[in-house]
Design an enzyme around this catalytic site. Structure first.
Site, short mmCIF file in Angstrom:
data_model
loop_
_atom_site.label_atom_id
_atom_site.label_comp_id
_atom_site.label_asym_id
_atom_site.label_seq_id
_atom_site.Cartn_x
_atom_site.Cartn_y
_atom_site.Cartn_z
N ASN A 20 6.71 5.89 5.85
CA ASN A 20 5.69 6.17 6.88
C ASN A 20 6.34 6.57 8.19
OD1 ASN A 20 2.75 5.67 6.04
ND2 ASN A 20 3.86 3.99 5.06
N MET A 96 7.34 -6.26 7.87
CA MET A 96 6.84 -7.35 7.03
C MET A 96 7.06 -8.71 7.69
SD MET A 96 5.60 -5.43 4.81
CE MET A 96 5.10 -6.41 3.42
N HIS A 115 -1.94 -0.71 6.28
CA HIS A 115 -1.96 -1.72 5.22
C HIS A 115 -2.38 -1.05 3.92
CE1 HIS A 115 -2.22 -5.73 3.56
NE2 HIS A 115 -3.36 -5.35 2.98
N GLN A 177 0.75 5.70 -1.00
CA GLN A 177 1.69 6.10 0.07
C GLN A 177 1.51 7.55 0.48
OE1 GLN A 177 5.79 4.80 0.08
NE2 GLN A 177 4.87 3.19 1.33
C1 GAR Z 1 3.54 0.75 3.13
O1 GAR Z 1 2.87 1.01 1.91
C2 GAR Z 1 2.67 -0.09 4.03
O2 GAR Z 1 1.30 0.12 3.84
C3 GAR Z 1 3.06 -1.48 3.62
O3 GAR Z 1 4.44 -1.41 3.40
C4 GAR Z 1 4.77 -0.12 2.91
C5 GAR Z 1 5.97 0.37 3.69
O4 GAR Z 1 6.47 1.53 3.11
N1 GAR Z 1 2.74 -2.43 4.64
C6 GAR Z 1 2.33 -3.65 4.39
O5 GAR Z 1 2.23 -4.10 3.28
C7 GAR Z 1 2.03 -4.47 5.63
N2 GAR Z 1 1.22 -5.58 5.29
P1 GAR Z 1 7.45 2.47 3.91
O6 GAR Z 1 8.58 1.58 4.42
O7 GAR Z 1 7.95 3.44 2.87
O8 GAR Z 1 6.67 3.11 5.02
#
Ligand code: GAR
Length: 225
Positions: A20, A96, A115, A177
């Site tokens: 992200n 996290m 989220h 994603q």
């Molecule tokens: C994402 O899917 C986001 O929605 C989730 O972590 C992933 C991070 O991916 N977030 C949570 O679960 C927060 N509660 P990334 O590091 O590839 O962006």
């Protein structure tokens, strides 16, 4: 002649891969983005996203919680790293760690999170597994303002996907994603353009309170926003 437009500085917090974060940095380079990523911070020095940010030319470093530090002390360490950038917005992108009440109050109305579920369904962890176990027909992702309530702040925008009979956690996570990378830069742009704001414990877009999150597929269908 190039015309330099003002871009609001934002700081991104990550804990892992940072896909992200990458989408946000890449979209920040669009002429109409309205924001620039001033700094990326991680609570984990091993987060792959730190190197990815540097490769994209964005300063990035870890702020590691001291073993003895409580949540409030860690929040102060994070704020000390964030504040020199004077960001308009703090963007949680796979960060996290639960933030202290003091941290949330310090940047009140100026923290967004993404989220991986259709909130208010499935706050917390293992959202894809829980959606599969519940035989959901739809799943997705939500961008929301961060308040003291975990994954409970006012929702801004949501993207939905259909759950296929042969989906597993990985296939679902991958499709969610892809949607996240579409909706997060859009929400950040709205905020930095002054269109999105948090007031009276609600999310407002273009001067109107959102009674629920904007649905990304409706924007796509109308070609609007
Ligand atoms: C994402 O899917 C986001 O929605 C989730 O972590 C992933 C991070 O991916 N977030 C949570 O679960 C927060 N509660 P990334 O590091 O590839 O962006």
């Amino acid at each position: 002649m190039s015309i330099k437009t003002h871009r609001e500085p934002i700081v991104i917090l990550i804990s892992g891969r940072g896909s992200n974060m990458r989408a946000l940095i890449e979209r920040s380079r669009d002429a109409a983005a309205g924001y620039e990523v001033a700094l990326v911070l991680s609570d984990k020095p091993s987060a792959a996203g730190l190197a990815a940010a540097r490769d994209l030319g964005v300063p990035a470093r870890a702020v590691v919680p001291a073993e003895t530090a409580d949540r409030a002390a860690y929040g102060r360490d994070l704020a000390a790293a964030i504040d020199p950038c004077a960001p308009s917005l703090v963007v949680l992108a796979g960060f996290m760690r639960i933030l202290s009440a003091e941290f949330v109050a310090r940047y009140s109305g100026r923290i967004l999170n993404i989220h991986p579920s259709l909130l208010p369904k499935y706050p917390g962890l293992h959202t894809h597994r829980r959606a599969l176990e519940a035989h959901e027909a739809e799943h997705g992702a939500t961008v929301h303002f961060v308040t003291e309530q975990l994954d409970g702040g006012p929702a801004v925008i949501q993207a939905r996907i259909k759950v296929n009979p042969d989906d597993d956690e990985d296939s679902l996570a991958a499709r969610v994603q892809t949607e996240e990378h579409r909706i997060y830069p859009l929400a950040v742009r709205w905020f930095c353009e002054g269109r999105l704001r948090y007031a009276e414990e609600r999310a407002w877009l273009d001067g109107t309170v959102l009674s629920g999150p904007v649905q990304y597929d409706e924007i796509e269908a109308s070609g609007g926003r």
